[in-house]
Motif scaffolding. Sequence first.
Motif, PDB file in Angstrom:
ATOM      1  N   GLN A  44       0.831  -1.203   0.000  1.00 30.93           N
ATOM      2  CA  GLN A  44       0.000   0.000   0.000  1.00 30.93           C
ATOM      3  C   GLN A  44       0.868   1.256   0.000  1.00 30.93           C
ATOM      4  O   GLN A  44       0.585   2.214  -0.718  1.00 30.93           O
ATOM      5  CB  GLN A  44      -0.924   0.001   1.212  1.00 30.93           C
ATOM      6  CG  GLN A  44      -1.911  -1.151   1.193  1.00 30.93           C
ATOM      7  CD  GLN A  44      -2.649  -1.288   2.500  1.00 30.93           C
ATOM      8  OE1 GLN A  44      -2.429  -0.536   3.441  1.00 30.93           O
ATOM      9  NE2 GLN A  44      -3.540  -2.264   2.561  1.00 30.93           N
ATOM     10  N   LEU A  45       1.923   1.233   0.779  1.00 31.28           N
ATOM     11  CA  LEU A  45       2.834   2.375   0.820  1.00 31.28           C
ATOM     12  C   LEU A  45       3.529   2.561  -0.521  1.00 31.28           C
ATOM     13  O   LEU A  45       3.655   3.684  -1.014  1.00 31.28           O
ATOM     14  CB  LEU A  45       3.873   2.173   1.929  1.00 31.28           C
ATOM     15  CG  LEU A  45       4.915   3.269   2.101  1.00 31.28           C
ATOM     16  CD1 LEU A  45       4.244   4.585   2.472  1.00 31.28           C
ATOM     17  CD2 LEU A  45       5.932   2.876   3.151  1.00 31.28           C
ATOM     18  N   LEU A  53       3.296   5.826  -2.908  1.00 36.63           N
ATOM     19  CA  LEU A  53       4.468   6.588  -3.327  1.00 36.63           C
ATOM     20  C   LEU A  53       4.592   6.643  -4.845  1.00 36.63           C
ATOM     21  O   LEU A  53       5.092   7.624  -5.394  1.00 36.63           O
ATOM     22  CB  LEU A  53       5.730   5.982  -2.716  1.00 36.63           C
ATOM     23  CG  LEU A  53       5.851   6.139  -1.199  1.00 36.63           C
ATOM     24  CD1 LEU A  53       7.071   5.401  -0.682  1.00 36.63           C
ATOM     25  CD2 LEU A  53       5.893   7.607  -0.808  1.00 36.63           C
ATOM     26  N   GLN A  54       4.128   5.619  -5.539  1.00 39.08           N
ATOM     27  CA  GLN A  54       4.183   5.626  -7.010  1.00 39.08           C
ATOM     28  C   GLN A  54       3.170   6.617  -7.590  1.00 39.08           C
ATOM     29  O   GLN A  54       3.393   7.173  -8.645  1.00 39.08           O
ATOM     30  CB  GLN A  54       3.915   4.231  -7.560  1.00 39.08           C
ATOM     31  CG  GLN A  54       5.091   3.303  -7.374  1.00 39.08           C
ATOM     32  CD  GLN A  54       4.810   1.918  -7.882  1.00 39.08           C
ATOM     33  OE1 GLN A  54       3.673   1.577  -8.219  1.00 39.08           O
ATOM     34  NE2 GLN A  54       5.834   1.079  -7.926  1.00 39.08           N
TER      35      GLN A  54
END
Length: 102
Positions: free
Chosen positions: A94-95, A99-100
């Motif tokens: 999820q992180l 970030l993408q």
Amino acid sequence: MKINDRAREVMLRRQQLVAQCHLQRARLAAQLEPVGQALTSVQAGLQVAGRLRQHPEWLALAALGVVMLTPRRISAALRGTAQALRTWRTLAPQLQAFLQRR
């Protein structure tokens, strides 16, 4: 006229091949993404191993810390570490997706 017809055929065939090439590249990139992530993990492990080779005292300190812990503390530390690892494995994708998108 025959030369123009042949040139058009060649041009169309080239366009088809270029489109096919783009599609194959996209599929290959999608298939290789998990491999890249795995290699990143392996590379991180190798970096840690390299650091430990450069600084063997770190390993000695870690071993001393483990020896100094009582079995109850070791058990609690292992449970806490396992829980942290499960949490990280849940949150990491999820992180990474977040970030993408940024």
